[in-house]
Design a protein around this motif. Structure first.
Motif, PDB file in Angstrom:
ATOM      1  N   SER A 222      -6.760   2.170  -0.369  1.00  0.00           N
ATOM      2  CA  SER A 222      -6.734   2.345  -1.820  1.00  0.00           C
ATOM      3  C   SER A 222      -5.924   3.547  -2.289  1.00  0.00           C
ATOM      4  O   SER A 222      -5.863   3.806  -3.479  1.00  0.00           O
ATOM      5  CB  SER A 222      -8.177   2.492  -2.331  1.00  0.00           C
ATOM      6  OG  SER A 222      -8.810   3.604  -1.728  1.00  0.00           O
ATOM      7  N   GLY A 223      -5.300   4.288  -1.391  1.00  0.00           N
ATOM      8  CA  GLY A 223      -4.694   5.557  -1.774  1.00  0.00           C
ATOM      9  C   GLY A 223      -3.331   5.505  -2.408  1.00  0.00           C
ATOM     10  O   GLY A 223      -2.836   6.504  -2.901  1.00  0.00           O
ATOM     11  N   SER A 224      -2.636   4.352  -2.353  1.00  0.00           N
ATOM     12  CA  SER A 224      -1.311   4.207  -2.943  1.00  0.00           C
ATOM     13  C   SER A 224      -0.367   5.293  -2.417  1.00  0.00           C
ATOM     14  O   SER A 224      -0.373   5.607  -1.233  1.00  0.00           O
ATOM     15  CB  SER A 224      -1.409   4.253  -4.470  1.00  0.00           C
ATOM     16  OG  SER A 224      -0.168   3.983  -5.078  1.00  0.00           O
TER      17      SER A 224
ATOM     18  N   TYR B 245      -2.097   7.777 -13.636  1.00  0.00           N
ATOM     19  CA  TYR B 245      -3.183   6.848 -13.899  1.00  0.00           C
ATOM     20  C   TYR B 245      -4.135   7.320 -14.994  1.00  0.00           C
ATOM     21  O   TYR B 245      -4.449   6.565 -15.924  1.00  0.00           O
ATOM     22  CB  TYR B 245      -3.967   6.591 -12.607  1.00  0.00           C
ATOM     23  CG  TYR B 245      -3.149   5.881 -11.562  1.00  0.00           C
ATOM     24  CD1 TYR B 245      -2.663   4.606 -11.791  1.00  0.00           C
ATOM     25  CD2 TYR B 245      -2.826   6.488 -10.356  1.00  0.00           C
ATOM     26  CE1 TYR B 245      -1.897   3.945 -10.850  1.00  0.00           C
ATOM     27  CE2 TYR B 245      -2.064   5.841  -9.401  1.00  0.00           C
ATOM     28  CZ  TYR B 245      -1.607   4.567  -9.657  1.00  0.00           C
ATOM     29  OH  TYR B 245      -0.841   3.927  -8.731  1.00  0.00           O
TER      30      TYR B 245
ATOM     31  N   SER C  30       0.487   0.265  -9.629  1.00  0.00           N
ATOM     32  CA  SER C  30      -0.976   0.367  -9.638  1.00  0.00           C
ATOM     33  C   SER C  30      -1.619  -0.702  -8.769  1.00  0.00           C
ATOM     34  O   SER C  30      -2.758  -0.538  -8.323  1.00  0.00           O
ATOM     35  CB  SER C  30      -1.509   0.268 -11.069  1.00  0.00           C
ATOM     36  OG  SER C  30      -1.255  -1.012 -11.620  1.00  0.00           O
TER      37      SER C  30
ATOM     38  N   THR D  72      -0.972  -1.345  -5.826  1.00  0.00           N
ATOM     39  CA  THR D  72      -1.158  -0.846  -4.462  1.00  0.00           C
ATOM     40  C   THR D  72      -2.485  -0.116  -4.304  1.00  0.00           C
ATOM     41  O   THR D  72      -2.980   0.022  -3.187  1.00  0.00           O
ATOM     42  CB  THR D  72      -0.009   0.098  -4.052  1.00  0.00           C
ATOM     43  OG1 THR D  72       0.031   1.226  -4.932  1.00  0.00           O
ATOM     44  CG2 THR D  72       1.328  -0.627  -4.117  1.00  0.00           C
ATOM     45  N   THR D  73      -3.077   0.359  -5.417  1.00  0.00           N
ATOM     46  CA  THR D  73      -4.389   1.003  -5.316  1.00  0.00           C
ATOM     47  C   THR D  73      -5.488  -0.022  -5.050  1.00  0.00           C
ATOM     48  O   THR D  73      -6.608   0.339  -4.703  1.00  0.00           O
ATOM     49  CB  THR D  73      -4.739   1.778  -6.605  1.00  0.00           C
ATOM     50  OG1 THR D  73      -4.898   0.860  -7.686  1.00  0.00           O
ATOM     51  CG2 THR D  73      -3.656   2.785  -6.941  1.00  0.00           C
TER      52      THR D  73
ATOM     53  N   GLY E   5      -7.009   2.437 -11.419  1.00  0.00           N
ATOM     54  CA  GLY E   5      -6.348   3.023 -10.264  1.00  0.00           C
ATOM     55  C   GLY E   5      -6.856   4.394  -9.863  1.00  0.00           C
ATOM     56  O   GLY E   5      -7.047   4.670  -8.669  1.00  0.00           O
ATOM     57  N   GLN E   6      -7.111   5.279 -10.828  1.00  0.00           N
ATOM     58  CA  GLN E   6      -7.428   6.661 -10.506  1.00  0.00           C
ATOM     59  C   GLN E   6      -8.695   6.835  -9.671  1.00  0.00           C
ATOM     60  O   GLN E   6      -8.704   7.613  -8.708  1.00  0.00           O
ATOM     61  CB  GLN E   6      -7.518   7.488 -11.798  1.00  0.00           C
ATOM     62  CG  GLN E   6      -7.719   8.974 -11.551  1.00  0.00           C
ATOM     63  CD  GLN E   6      -6.648   9.560 -10.654  1.00  0.00           C
ATOM     64  OE1 GLN E   6      -5.479   9.239 -10.791  1.00  0.00           O
ATOM     65  NE2 GLN E   6      -7.048  10.397  -9.716  1.00  0.00           N
TER      66      GLN E   6
ATOM     67  N   ARG F 261      -9.797   5.009  -7.443  1.00  0.00           N
ATOM     68  CA  ARG F 261      -9.507   4.580  -6.075  1.00  0.00           C
ATOM     69  C   ARG F 261      -8.651   5.603  -5.347  1.00  0.00           C
ATOM     70  O   ARG F 261      -8.726   5.710  -4.127  1.00  0.00           O
ATOM     71  CB  ARG F 261      -8.869   3.190  -6.105  1.00  0.00           C
ATOM     72  CG  ARG F 261      -9.908   2.109  -6.372  1.00  0.00           C
ATOM     73  CD  ARG F 261      -9.403   0.899  -7.113  1.00  0.00           C
ATOM     74  NE  ARG F 261     -10.506  -0.058  -7.287  1.00  0.00           N
ATOM     75  CZ  ARG F 261     -11.432   0.039  -8.239  1.00  0.00           C
ATOM     76  NH1 ARG F 261     -11.377   1.030  -9.111  1.00  0.00           N
ATOM     77  NH2 ARG F 261     -12.409  -0.849  -8.323  1.00  0.00           N
ATOM     78  N   ILE F 262      -7.848   6.355  -6.082  1.00  0.00           N
ATOM     79  CA  ILE F 262      -7.149   7.487  -5.474  1.00  0.00           C
ATOM     80  C   ILE F 262      -8.165   8.554  -5.074  1.00  0.00           C
ATOM     81  O   ILE F 262      -8.136   9.093  -3.962  1.00  0.00           O
ATOM     82  CB  ILE F 262      -6.119   8.091  -6.456  1.00  0.00           C
ATOM     83  CG1 ILE F 262      -5.092   7.041  -6.888  1.00  0.00           C
ATOM     84  CG2 ILE F 262      -5.420   9.290  -5.813  1.00  0.00           C
ATOM     85  CD1 ILE F 262      -4.170   6.592  -5.804  1.00  0.00           C
TER      86      ILE F 262
ATOM     87  N   GLN G 248     -10.068   7.471  -1.933  1.00  0.00           N
ATOM     88  CA  GLN G 248      -9.346   7.650  -0.676  1.00  0.00           C
ATOM     89  C   GLN G 248      -9.247   9.124  -0.293  1.00  0.00           C
ATOM     90  O   GLN G 248      -9.388   9.492   0.882  1.00  0.00           O
ATOM     91  CB  GLN G 248      -7.938   7.050  -0.805  1.00  0.00           C
ATOM     92  CG  GLN G 248      -7.191   6.945   0.505  1.00  0.00           C
ATOM     93  CD  GLN G 248      -7.849   5.969   1.465  1.00  0.00           C
ATOM     94  OE1 GLN G 248      -8.305   4.912   1.049  1.00  0.00           O
ATOM     95  NE2 GLN G 248      -7.915   6.321   2.731  1.00  0.00           N
TER      96      GLN G 248
END
Length: 573
Positions: free
Chosen positions: A125-127, A152, A273, A275-276, A366-367, A369-370, A373
């Motif tokens: 989930s880190g993109s 994000y 996004s 990719t997250t 997205g955020q 999930r960053i 990770q």
């Protein structure tokens, strides 16, 4: 990567590491504080080996298919770019707005290929944060993750603010004048209050807690309505198009089209996004590349169609100053009003409110999930790893939504937009460079390719300054030659490893062109935006030095036999 596969999560699993948590940690309990701050620690890398979901209770649920992925991508991309920013692009390029969107689409696709290679190779989930962590080290990875908050979280604030403006436009189209303090009340300087921006963030927060799949159902519905509305705009505006409005086509010459492409590029932000969501996809190796390319193709078709027909019904140059101001806030709805098609303006205004709701939802997705990770890697507190019964990272979602609500309520769109831009371009640049590093890095000379990329980037930076600041032509020519020569050295380096999954074509040409274009756009940003980004990065470095480097999971992994910072997927025979 190290993340799910390490098993270093909450509860009793904290004392184990490895596939399924089978290897005991051997951690030095009395490690002196200064031993964390070594160059090796700052540049250490996570492993490329990934074993997602190895029995980890904190794993995100795999529930998304290709339709979900494209819907999230389109929902993130087709937002304020087409409903608000398009007026700024038309002002810069005139009818050549279509050329601007095409150039921007090509530039986005170049970075998109690099994202697709990394995301299929590392389906977590880190993109861009994870991609940088693997290819360039922990400090660079942290900085990219930290700057992704500018994309994000703050992009959600931008869209929420645009959403509030369109809600006001809905009232106005029905002849109702709502109080200004609800939508845009100027306080002082760059601060302006918009309580309505908080409303949409709170609504999205509730739906985000339902989980990615349930959020996806809502998003698919809103995105379908969004695309249908824009197709309606293209058809109706096409019927009323006057080709005389396209003459001259290059109103501000070709330079205007290129200037417009720089603005249009940010209309495509959102494709990354998807990719997250890699960790929540059923088949990321197949769906991620298709999702990224599909998102860009749909967005490009819609942007070009809307730009072409919108300039066909209204010539921006002929509008009065007051008309231009209203046109910039709500270009599509106001254009139909000027044509006397009030019924169409009402439909567009209402549909835009729904479309921007979808964009806000996707931006906020997205955020967390960053954060999730980064917490699994130990760089943020474990609280950001906690998930609810729907496998949604709850604490990260709360932090992201609260931050977006506060920022969106206090700052206007122009201020926020510039803060997004540099963080996004920096992430794109690092991802593109990372693809080259992982393809061409030599075990014997590990720093040779990274140094070449740094030199290439410096020459591209000076070249961009020379062009933007209109330095003598001789300087431009010299540094353009140096850029080409440096690229030649990069190209001559042998390919040492290839991924088994999706491969970006024409490496290193495509990544290097993308790096060059991203750097050129960074130079074109205002100095205030660059200063704010530097301050933001300094804050991030302080957090990393005070917490991240001391709590990184690699502190533990380095003392086991399974850690291999330079492992790759498939060596070239």
């Amino acid at each position: 990567v190290s993340t799910q596969s390490t098993g270093l999560c909450s509860g009793s699993e904290n004392n184990k590491v490895g596939m399924g948590g089978d290897f005991p940690l051997r951690t030095k309990m009395n490690k002196p504080w200064y031993s964390y701050y070594t160059l090796n620690n700052l540049l250490r890398k996570n492993s490329v080996q990934v074993n997602v979901g190895s029995g980890n209770s904190n794993a995100l649920k795999k529930c998304l298919n290709l339709v979900d992925v494209i819907a999230f991508g389109v929902g993130s991309t087709l937002g304020s770019g087409v409903f608000v920013t398009i007026s700024v692009i038309i002002q810069a390029a005139g009818p050549a707005v279509t050329v601007s969107f095409m150039f921007a689409a090509i530039a986005s696709l170049l970075s998109g290929f690099c994202y697709a290679e990394f995301a299929t190779r590392l389906p977590v989930s880190g993109s861009a944060y994870t991609f940088a962590y693997v290819s360039m080290g922990e400090l660079i990875g942290w900085l990219i993750g930290w700057n992704l908050t500018l994309e994000y979280a703050i992009s959600a604030s931008v869209v929420a603010r645009s959403w509030a403006s369109y809600v006001k436009q809905v009232f106005l189209t029905f002849g109702v004048s709502p109080p200004d303090w609800l939508f845009d009340y100027q306080v002082v300087g760059i601060l302006s209050l918009s309580p309505m921006a908080i409303v949409i963030v709170v609504v999205c927060f509730v739906f985000l807690l339902l989980g990615a799949k349930d959020s996806s159902y809502l998003n698919i519905g809103m995105t379908m309505l969004n695309v249908a509305t824009l197709l309606f705009v293209i058809v109706l505006a096409g019927i009323h198009t006057d080709t005389a409005n396209w003459n001259p086509y290059f109103t501000h010459e070709l330079t205007g089209a290129f200037a417009g492409s720089g603005i249009a590029f940010f209309s495509y932000i959102g494709f990354d996004s998807v990719t997250t969501l890699a960790e929540e996809m059923k088949n990321p190796q197949r769906d991620l590349p298709l999702g990224i390319v599909g998102t860009l193709l749909i967005a490009t078709f819609v942007y070009v169609g809307v730009g072409l027909t919108l300039t066909g019904i209204i010539n921006f140059e002929y509008l009065t100053a007051d008309q231009q101001k209203t046109y910039k806030d709500a270009p599509i709805a106001y254009a139909f009003q000027l044509l006397g098609l009030t019924w169409a303006a009402k439909i567009v205004a209402m549909a835009t409110v729904i479309a921007l709701s979808a964009t806000t939802l996707c931006s906020l997705l997205g955020q967390p999930r960053i954060f999730f990770q980064m917490a699994k890697d130990g760089l943020l507190p474990a609280k950001f790893m906690e998930v609810n019964s729907k496998q949604t990272p709850v604490f990260g979602t709360v932090v992201s939504c609260v931050g977006a609500a506060i920022i969106g309520a206090l700052f206007d769109v122009d201020t926020l937009s510039q803060m997004i831009s540099i963080g996004t371009l920096l992430a794109f640049t690092i991802v593109c460079a990372g693809v080259i590093i992982l393809r061409k890095k030599s075990i014997d000379r590990p720093y040779y390719v990274p140094v070449l990329l740094i030199v290439f980037s410096v020459f591209a930076l000076i070249f961009s300054f020379a062009v933007v600041q209109k330095w003598p032509l001789s300087v431009v020519i010299v540094f353009s030659v140096l850029v080409v020569i440096t690229y030649g050295f990069i190209h001559l380096q042998p390919t040492t490893f290839l991924p088994e999954t999706f491969q970006c074509p024409f490496v290193p040409a495509i990544p290097c062109i993308a790096i060059f274009f991203n750097i050129y756009l960074i130079v074109g940003l205002s100095i205030d935006a660059i200063i704010r980004a530097v301050i933001w990065s300094i804050i991030g470095i302080l957090i990393y030095l005070l917490y991240g480097v001391r709590n990184s999971k690699l502190n533990q992994l380095e003392e086991t036999d399974i850690y291999d910072a330079d492992s790759y997927d498939v060596p070239v025979e």
